[in-house]
Design a protein around this motif. Structure first.
Motif, PDB file in Angstrom:
ATOM      1  N   THR A 104       5.008  -1.817   3.785  1.00 60.64           N
ATOM      2  CA  THR A 104       4.279  -0.752   2.975  1.00 60.64           C
ATOM      3  C   THR A 104       3.741  -1.422   1.655  1.00 60.64           C
ATOM      4  O   THR A 104       4.636  -2.384   0.902  1.00 60.64           O
ATOM      5  N   GLU A 106       2.325  -0.983  -2.217  1.00 60.70           N
ATOM      6  CA  GLU A 106       2.278  -0.020  -3.190  1.00 60.70           C
ATOM      7  C   GLU A 106       1.183  -0.604  -4.214  1.00 60.70           C
ATOM      8  O   GLU A 106       1.324  -1.795  -4.539  1.00 60.70           O
ATOM      9  N   GLU A 114      -1.321   8.097  -3.229  1.00 60.86           N
ATOM     10  CA  GLU A 114      -0.543   7.584  -4.032  1.00 60.86           C
ATOM     11  C   GLU A 114      -0.594   6.051  -4.150  1.00 60.86           C
ATOM     12  O   GLU A 114       0.696   5.523  -4.370  1.00 60.86           O
ATOM     13  N   ARG A 116      -0.441   3.934  -1.882  1.00 62.48           N
ATOM     14  CA  ARG A 116       0.430   3.332  -0.686  1.00 62.48           C
ATOM     15  C   ARG A 116      -0.517   3.028   0.411  1.00 62.48           C
ATOM     16  O   ARG A 116      -1.252   4.031   0.663  1.00 62.48           O
TER      17      ARG A 116
END
Length: 144
Positions: A104, A106, A114, A116
């Motif tokens: 993941t 970010e 978001e 992500r």
């Protein structure tokens, strides 16, 4: 009146969908790297996801994490300028068997929910067969 309403709707949609900010686009299809079938002894397990900042502001990768400790990702330390490329390295520890892991990412990217995005690695790790040169070859009964 209908023309004014139609023009207003078109302009409103243009403003809403014209996002300003950093945008992240990965080179790999479906954000997935396929290791294929690899020998444990011949592969170091490192793969690289290449991405481009297609936005108009610097892209900052704030965090990169894996679903388990057998996959270690590393992220860029500096912001990626608009139009420039960056990379996220992933090292898999090459345990024998199938590979199915998610990483993941970010960031401050406005084109993903978001900020992500999920990256995936897949494949299979096998051990190289051991050939014993001293072992006598078996012959079939037909060859005797």
């Amino acid at each position: 009146m209908k023309k004014v309403l139609l023009i207003t709707i078109i302009l409103l949609n243009t403003v809403v969908f014209a996002q300003k900010g950093a945008k992240i686009e990965f080179k790999d299809k479906d954000n997935t790297i396929d290791y294929g079938t690899v020998n444990k002894e011949d592969d170091d397990g490192v793969r690289v996801f290449v991405f481009t900042n297609t936005g108009d502001e610097p892209l900052v990768i704030t965090n990169v994490q894996s679903t388990c400790g057998c996959t270690v990702p590393s992220k860029p330390t500096e912001p990626i300028a608009p139009g420039k490329t960056g990379q996220i390295s992933v090292k898999y520890n090459m345990h024998t068997g199938p590979i199915r892991k998610t990483i993941t990412v970010e960031s401050n990217a406005v084109n993903v929910e978001e900020g992500r995005i999920a990256l995936k690695i897949k494949g299979e790790v096998i051990e190289k067969p051991v050939v014993n040169l001293l072992e006598k070859k078996k012959t079939s009964p037909m060859m005797q």
